[in-house]
Design an enzyme around this catalytic site. Structure first.
Site, short mmCIF file in Angstrom:
data_model
loop_
_atom_site.label_atom_id
_atom_site.label_comp_id
_atom_site.label_asym_id
_atom_site.label_seq_id
_atom_site.Cartn_x
_atom_site.Cartn_y
_atom_site.Cartn_z
N GLY A 121 0.83 -1.21 0.00
CA GLY A 121 0.00 0.00 0.00
C GLY A 121 0.86 1.25 0.00
O GLY A 121 0.60 2.20 0.74
N SER A 131 -2.91 -0.52 15.46
CA SER A 131 -3.74 0.67 15.69
C SER A 131 -4.10 0.75 17.15
O SER A 131 -4.20 -0.28 17.85
CB SER A 131 -5.02 0.56 14.86
OG SER A 131 -5.95 1.53 15.26
N GLY A 188 -1.25 7.60 1.47
CA GLY A 188 -1.27 7.63 2.93
C GLY A 188 0.07 7.31 3.56
O GLY A 188 1.13 7.71 3.08
N TYR A 231 -12.79 -3.77 12.06
CA TYR A 231 -11.51 -3.11 11.76
C TYR A 231 -10.54 -3.29 12.94
O TYR A 231 -9.39 -3.69 12.74
CB TYR A 231 -11.73 -1.61 11.48
CG TYR A 231 -10.42 -0.86 11.42
CD1 TYR A 231 -9.53 -1.08 10.36
CD2 TYR A 231 -10.03 0.01 12.43
CE1 TYR A 231 -8.30 -0.44 10.32
CE2 TYR A 231 -8.81 0.67 12.39
CZ TYR A 231 -7.94 0.43 11.33
OH TYR A 231 -6.72 1.06 11.29
N1 LIG Z 1 -4.50 6.88 9.39
C1 LIG Z 1 -4.58 6.49 10.66
O1 LIG Z 1 -4.84 7.29 11.58
C2 LIG Z 1 -4.32 5.05 11.02
C3 LIG Z 1 -4.38 4.70 12.38
C4 LIG Z 1 -4.07 3.39 12.74
C5 LIG Z 1 -3.73 2.47 11.78
N2 LIG Z 1 -3.72 2.83 10.47
C6 LIG Z 1 -3.35 1.80 9.49
O2 LIG Z 1 -2.38 2.28 8.60
C7 LIG Z 1 -2.50 1.64 7.33
C8 LIG Z 1 -2.55 2.68 6.24
O3 LIG Z 1 -3.61 3.56 6.51
P1 LIG Z 1 -3.72 4.98 5.79
O4 LIG Z 1 -4.35 5.90 6.76
O5 LIG Z 1 -2.45 5.33 5.16
O6 LIG Z 1 -4.83 4.62 4.68
P2 LIG Z 1 -4.97 5.14 3.18
O7 LIG Z 1 -4.50 6.53 3.06
O8 LIG Z 1 -6.39 4.83 2.82
O9 LIG Z 1 -3.99 4.21 2.34
C9 LIG Z 1 -4.23 2.83 2.30
C10 LIG Z 1 -3.27 2.19 1.33
O10 LIG Z 1 -3.52 0.78 1.35
C11 LIG Z 1 -3.78 0.38 0.03
N3 LIG Z 1 -4.69 -0.77 -0.02
C12 LIG Z 1 -5.92 -0.90 0.52
N4 LIG Z 1 -6.42 -2.11 0.23
C13 LIG Z 1 -5.48 -2.75 -0.53
C14 LIG Z 1 -5.42 -4.01 -1.15
N5 LIG Z 1 -6.43 -4.90 -1.08
N6 LIG Z 1 -4.30 -4.37 -1.81
C15 LIG Z 1 -3.27 -3.49 -1.91
N7 LIG Z 1 -3.28 -2.26 -1.37
C16 LIG Z 1 -4.38 -1.90 -0.69
C17 LIG Z 1 -4.40 1.59 -0.66
O11 LIG Z 1 -4.31 1.43 -2.05
P3 LIG Z 1 -5.36 2.15 -3.05
O12 LIG Z 1 -4.87 3.56 -3.20
O13 LIG Z 1 -5.26 1.34 -4.27
O14 LIG Z 1 -6.71 2.11 -2.38
C18 LIG Z 1 -3.47 2.65 -0.10
O15 LIG Z 1 -2.25 2.64 -0.77
C19 LIG Z 1 -3.75 0.77 7.42
O16 LIG Z 1 -3.36 -0.56 7.69
C20 LIG Z 1 -4.51 1.34 8.61
O17 LIG Z 1 -5.26 0.37 9.27
C21 LIG Z 1 -4.02 4.09 10.05
#
Ligand SMILES: NC(=O)c1ccc[n+]([C@@H]2O[C@H](COP(=O)([O-])OP(=O)(O)OC[C@H]3O[C@@H](n4cnc5c(N)ncnc54)[C@H](OP(=O)(O)O)[C@@H]3O)[C@@H](O)[C@H]2O)c1
Length: 297
Positions: A14, A139, A18, A164
């Site tokens: 990913g 998380s 993000g 989640y």
């Molecule tokens: N943001 C927060 O506050 C937060 C807090 C705790 C944990 N997290 C964790 O951090 C991680 C990233 O979150 P983020 O906030 O950066 O989210 P994000 O901005 O939505 O980015 C998610 C990334 O994962 C990719 N992705 C999703 N489903 C996929 C799949 N089936 N196969 C390959 N790639 C996939 C997306 O690709 P596409 O662009 O193709 O959709 C994107 O590159 C996640 O695991 C989330 O649970 C985030």
């Protein structure tokens, strides 16, 4: 401060958006070679261009990966023909409208965020260099989300927020169990978890083609800076866990500021239920059964 990374190779799932994008940019800026494992070739290309705009000559390679599709996971792992110093299991979805399923019929968040990464890591273990690290992204939500081993796939009742949290608990439990297995067999490798606190796109610096948040939304989001940070800062603990000094297997890194929502990387405390050895072993066994992939440890 990160060390010089010119001799390191890190695979980031990913990586096109993000936290994954920012981890990639930060790693590349210190000289690491980064393998961007992404499901969209065009979004991956945009991320590569954005990194190269700031880091000319960045060593970046794109791999095709849909982590919610076991065939894609296997093909991605097979395409990795270099030794890896770290695998950052980052790709994920944080909510779904109703219960959705992966290509293999798993509930989407458990299937992609957790099971797909177990299968990917299992297939990459022989590519991990001595001292290599497996980092899963957890998380704060793990705190109130113990696994229900009898209903990992939320077949008996689905609530997006709860599922989640459980998918993140599973991802963390996997890291801690993997690390115990590395120790048990004397393998020179580490597994650990890291989390970004609370990281918002609206507080994140702009990168063209990667994250374009409208100015009004950025303005409206200003007050959130009191308790949230940008995804650039949210990526710091993830990157630190992958390549930072003073990191040990079984640790959990996150932001060190207020309530672990913001701040510089610091050791974080994972709840007992994700460190529980019986629950961890049970989850890995369930993941192996579901995916048909074995850790072999
Ligand atoms: N943001 C927060 O506050 C937060 C807090 C705790 C944990 N997290 C964790 O951090 C991680 C990233 O979150 P983020 O906030 O950066 O989210 P994000 O901005 O939505 O980015 C998610 C990334 O994962 C990719 N992705 C999703 N489903 C996929 C799949 N089936 N196969 C390959 N790639 C996939 C997306 O690709 P596409 O662009 O193709 O959709 C994107 O590159 C996640 O695991 C989330 O649970 C985030």
């Amino acid at each position: 401060m990160l060390p010089d990374l010119t001799d390191r190779t890190v695979l980031v799932t990913g990586a096109n958006a993000g936290l994954g994008y920012w981890a990639t940019e930060q790693l590349a800026a210190r000289g690491a070679r980064v393998l961007l494992a992404c499901r969209s070739a065009s979004r991956a290309a945009a991320a590569v261009a954005a990194v190269r705009e700031r880091v000319p000559g960045a060593r970046l390679d794109v791999l095709s990966l849909d982590v919610a599709d076991l065939a894609s996971v296997a093909a991605c792992a097979a395409a990795v023909d270099v030794g890896l110093d770290a695998v950052l299991c980052n790709a994920g979805v944080t909510e779904t409208r109703g219960r959705q399923t992966t290509a293999d019929g798993f509930e989407l968040m458990m299937g992609g965020n957790a099971l797909g990464h177990v299968a990917l890591v299992a297939a990459l273990l022989d590519r991990l260099r001595p001292g290599g690290r497996v980092v899963t992204v957890g998380s704060i939500a793990h705190r109130w989300s113990p696994l229900d081993p009898a209903d990992l796939q939320a077949e008996r009742g689905f609530r997006s927020f709860r599922q989640y949290g459980r998918s993140k608990t599973a991802a963390m439990a996997f890291a801690f169990e993997l690390d115990r297995r590395f120790r048990a067999v004397g393998r020179d490798a580490l597994a650990l978890a890291a989390h970004p606190g609370f990281a918002l796109d609206s507080s994140t610096p702009q990168r063209s083609g990667v994250n374009e948040v409208a100015v009004p939304l950025r303005v409206v989001a200003q007050p959130a800076r009191a308790f949230a940070q940008g995804k650039d800062a949210g990526a710091w603990p993830l990157v630190h866990a992958c390549v930072g000094d003073g990191v040990r297997g079984g640790e959990y890194w996150g932001p060190g500021g207020w309530q672990e929502m913001t701040g510089r990387p610091a050791p974080s405390r994972a709840r007992a239920h994700v460190r529980d050895e019986v629950a961890g072993a049970r989850f890995v066994a369930a993941a192996e059964r579901a995916t048909g992939v074995r850790l072999g440890l």
